[in-house]
Design an enzyme around this catalytic site. Sequence first.
Site, PDB file in Angstrom:
ATOM      1  N   ASP A  78     -26.047 -27.428 -73.084  1.00 50.55           N
ATOM      2  CA  ASP A  78     -24.294 -27.591 -73.684  1.00 50.55           C
ATOM      3  C   ASP A  78     -23.713 -28.704 -72.109  1.00 50.55           C
ATOM      4  O   ASP A  78     -23.932 -28.877 -71.755  1.00 50.55           O
ATOM      5  CB  ASP A  78     -23.766 -25.890 -72.375  1.00 50.55           C
ATOM      6  N   ASP A 167     -17.495 -17.825 -73.543  1.00 45.29           N
ATOM      7  CA  ASP A 167     -17.989 -18.488 -72.250  1.00 45.29           C
ATOM      8  C   ASP A 167     -16.593 -17.596 -71.193  1.00 45.29           C
ATOM      9  O   ASP A 167     -15.229 -17.969 -71.277  1.00 45.29           O
ATOM     10  CB  ASP A 167     -17.741 -20.024 -71.953  1.00 45.29           C
ATOM     11  N   GLU A 169     -15.350 -16.174 -66.930  1.00 44.64           N
ATOM     12  CA  GLU A 169     -16.686 -16.788 -66.301  1.00 44.64           C
ATOM     13  C   GLU A 169     -15.255 -16.716 -65.475  1.00 44.64           C
ATOM     14  O   GLU A 169     -14.313 -16.465 -65.541  1.00 44.64           O
ATOM     15  CB  GLU A 169     -17.191 -17.415 -66.209  1.00 44.64           C
TER      16      GLU A 169
END
Length: 279
Positions: A78, A167, A169
């Site tokens: 990634d 994503d 987080e």
Amino acid sequence: MDFVRSLTAPIRGRSRLCLTGALTVLALFLPSTPAMPEPSGGARVRGGAYMGIGVLAHDGDTGSRPPAGRASQPEGVDVASHQLNVDWPTLWKDGTQWAYTKATEGTYYTNPYFTQQYNGAYKVGMIRGAYHFATPDTAGGATQADYFLAHGGGWSKDGKTLPGVLDIEWNPYGAACYGKSKSGMVAWIRDFLNRYKARTGRDAVIYTATSWWSDCTGNYSGFAATNPLWIARYASDPGTLPAGWAYHTMWQYTSTGKTVGDHDRFNGATDRLKTFATG
């Protein structure tokens, strides 16, 4: 300028100390620029976040890596803008079969290297996809999903495009949970996922770490039946998964891999990776 000359003219030929003193006096009359606060997590400015930015700081790195028995699992990477132009031919030769590129963050940032990174992976033969770095404190979930889809986050059933990734987080710019309650965070995530599914027909992948998920969603289990899990853990195994998920689909296992730091494994053989791409 006349003021500057009036300070410096009388001290020509004198010691450097006198000049330094004059400049110090001058500085008192000039406007100062306040120092920007240093955000937690490593991202200095908005847009600088990337997948796994908080993993080392919060969960650490065991220093061990997947055992040889996992070698059959397709290797992935990634990437984000801090990797600049990625050397895709080298990664392909090293056995990397799939890749995800950061497309967007919030509703204020698009990756300036997205075209080279996203298309570059495709051109060498990889299956590739895009991810969105969520900032739940800046705009709603559905709004951010729309922004993601407008800037590279779409999906097509061509066998070479992976579904988009949320994503979600640690906040690299402030409070870890973006100032949201656990129920508020779950609602935000749901809004993003519902909008992505409504517009693409695919369920987005959720990238997260178990400790963040537990702290910020209350270890909510309600997405496990529909949304694939991409787990972050820098160790020899994925460890305990968030509630509801019996298995992970992808695993970010290191931030210190070859060519680019972040390397991943797909939890299945290559034919399953291709099936995952087509939906």
